[in-house]
Design a protein around this motif. Structure first.
Motif, short mmCIF file in Angstrom:
data_model
loop_
_atom_site.label_atom_id
_atom_site.label_comp_id
_atom_site.label_asym_id
_atom_site.label_seq_id
_atom_site.Cartn_x
_atom_site.Cartn_y
_atom_site.Cartn_z
N SER A 298 5.62 4.16 -9.04
CA SER A 298 4.36 4.28 -8.30
C SER A 298 4.40 5.46 -7.33
O SER A 298 3.41 6.17 -7.15
N TYR A 299 5.56 5.68 -6.72
CA TYR A 299 5.73 6.81 -5.81
C TYR A 299 5.62 8.12 -6.59
O TYR A 299 4.90 9.05 -6.19
N GLN A 300 6.34 8.20 -7.71
CA GLN A 300 6.35 9.42 -8.51
C GLN A 300 4.95 9.75 -9.03
O GLN A 300 4.52 10.91 -9.00
N VAL A 314 -2.80 5.09 0.49
CA VAL A 314 -1.72 4.12 0.63
C VAL A 314 -1.21 3.75 -0.77
O VAL A 314 -1.99 3.40 -1.65
N VAL A 315 0.09 3.87 -0.97
CA VAL A 315 0.72 3.62 -2.28
C VAL A 315 1.64 2.41 -2.18
O VAL A 315 2.53 2.36 -1.32
N GLU A 316 1.44 1.45 -3.05
CA GLU A 316 2.26 0.24 -3.04
C GLU A 316 3.45 0.39 -3.98
O GLU A 316 3.35 0.93 -5.09
N SER A 317 4.61 -0.08 -3.54
CA SER A 317 5.79 -0.14 -4.39
C SER A 317 6.53 -1.43 -4.09
O SER A 317 6.10 -2.22 -3.25
N THR A 318 7.65 -1.63 -4.72
CA THR A 318 8.44 -2.84 -4.47
C THR A 318 9.04 -2.85 -3.07
O THR A 318 9.55 -3.87 -2.63
N TYR A 319 8.99 -1.71 -2.38
CA TYR A 319 9.55 -1.62 -1.04
C TYR A 319 8.51 -1.86 0.04
O TYR A 319 8.85 -2.09 1.19
N GLY A 320 7.25 -1.74 -0.33
CA GLY A 320 6.20 -1.90 0.65
C GLY A 320 5.07 -0.92 0.39
O GLY A 320 4.68 -0.68 -0.76
N TYR A 321 4.55 -0.31 1.48
CA TYR A 321 3.41 0.60 1.37
C TYR A 321 3.80 1.98 1.91
O TYR A 321 4.34 2.10 3.01
#
Length: 406
Positions: A298-300, A314-321
């Motif tokens: 999602s970050y990439q 705002v981008v969501e990933s398994t680590y948060g936002y």
């Protein structure tokens, strides 16, 4: 975080079995902060014997530990390497240890394994002897080149490994899983350091020229072109967080983004005020170039949609936002014509790659010649060694059932 790939349960090849003590495995963990954890692990529980091989090589004699019950030892010498005897019992015990460890105690199972891997007892023995021979030669070469490793160097390497693994307690627990104790791991560290010193001694390399770096990038342009550097603001969310906690974290991230977009806060000030990513926060949010590391998907994906200077939603990933800012961009239309076109970080990275490849080639050429110059005698395999089973009538297993290591 990337999914962990389950280790194969297939038995090791002879080369893998004999080189387990000096091998290292890089374990990469996909993160949003471009952090690569490097941990050296042993994958086969035969470290003690292999370390004794190295030690015996220095003294000029490959002796045997006490007998193992359950099979007959033949005695004799399997090979002689520049005056160092590799005993037949060393080879036998190593092979039988592998058979026991991987459940090939029955001759029919052992025969099936050999056939599935295009091996015979003689071929397996020869490959194992070749691996031992290389270990012995390297020990001899270290002595010839005055290679020594101090206790202080081992201690530093140990501390570095513990730090990368999240602390000594966690690292020792991991080592235990792979059949290591702290002492045996320190022994393997010492051997690894010695081998690196030997490489530096026999295959020294100089800093690559700018033209070599440019040539390498052009040959591998797809690996570096369109690289993006980014900075990151993270609002963390625990994996077991409630929906309310997730909503609160997302709202906090949106609040931060709104302040950036309105001009109330610069991105750098927002990093200082909001980011919970301790690693990148110390560098004003910088997480480096995407082509030189690995980010969660999602970050990439979000980063690839940004131009230099752009800030993401705002981008969501398994680590948060996350809130992501693209801080630099590298692109050439056809090829790199001048080293000044290449960002410093990419130049440094590629320089290390070119230097490493040159050193590897030089070392391989040296090792091949060193082997040719060595006085090596391999004696015939005794017929009554316990791993010499008949392969008559044994056919390869189907693809689904085979435990081949290929």
């Amino acid at each position: 975080m990337a999914n962990k790939k389950k280790n194969s349960e297939a038995a090791p090849t002879p080369e893998q079995q004999a080189c387990a003590a000096s091998s290292s495995r890089k374990k990469q963990r996909k993160t949003y902060v471009s952090k690569t954890v490097k941990i050296v692990l042993v994958v086969i529980g035969v470290l003690a014997m292999l370390l004794s091989v190295s030690a015996m090589a220095c003294s000029g004699l490959m002796s045997q530990p006490e007998d193992t019950s359950g099979y007959k030892l033949t005695g004799g010498v399997a090979a002689t390497i520049n005056g160092t005897n590799l005993t037949e019992d060393t080879v036998t015990k190593q092979i039988m240890s592998m058979r026991t460890s991987y459940g090939y105690t029955k001759d029919k199972d052992w025969a099936q394994y050999l056939v599935d891997n295009d091996l015979t007892p003689k071929k397996y023995r020869k490959q194992l002897i070749d691996s031992y021979t290389q270990q012995i030669l390297l020990q001899q070469a270290q002595k010839e080149n005055g290679v020594t490793v101090s206790d202080e160097e081992v201690e530093k390497a140990w501390k570095d490994a513990c730090k990368s693994a999240g602390g000594a307690k966690a690292f020792k627990k991991t080592l235990k899983t792979y059949g290591y104790t702290e002492d045996t791991y320190r022994d393997s560290l010492k051997e690894s350091l010695a081998q690196q010193k030997l490489k530096d001694a026999v295959a020294p390399t100089s800093k690559p020229k700018d033209s070599e770096i440019v040539d390498y990038i052009n040959e591998n342009l797809s690996s570096y072109n369109d690289a993006r550097r980014s900075s990151n603001i993270l609002i963390k969310v625990d994996s077991d967080a409630s929906d309310e906690d997730k909503a609160a974290a997302k709202a906090k991230a949106q609040e931060c983004l709104d302040k950036i977009n309105s001009g109330e806060l610069s991105f750098e000030d927002a990093v200082e005020q909001y980011s919970e990513d301790t690693g990148s926060k110390e560098k004003k949010g910088d997480v480096g170039w995407d082509k030189l590391t690995t980010f969660v998907d999602s970050y990439q994906t979000a980063l690839e949609g940004l131009n230099k200077g752009d800030v993401s939603e705002v981008v969501e990933s398994t680590y948060g936002y996350h809130i992501i800012k693209c801080t630099d961009y590298f692109h050439v239309d056809n090829q790199v014509d001048d080293i000044n076109q290449v960002p410093k970080a990419i130049k440094k990275y590629v320089s290390n790659v070119v230097k490493t490849q040159a050193a590897s080639t030089a070392y391989s050429e040296w090792l091949e010649q060193y082997k040719k110059n060595a006085d090596i005698t391999v004696n015939p395999m005794p017929k009554d060694v316990p791993y010499n089973v008949s392969l008559k009538g044994v056919t390869k297993s189907s693809t689904d059932d085979s435990s081949t290591t290929k």
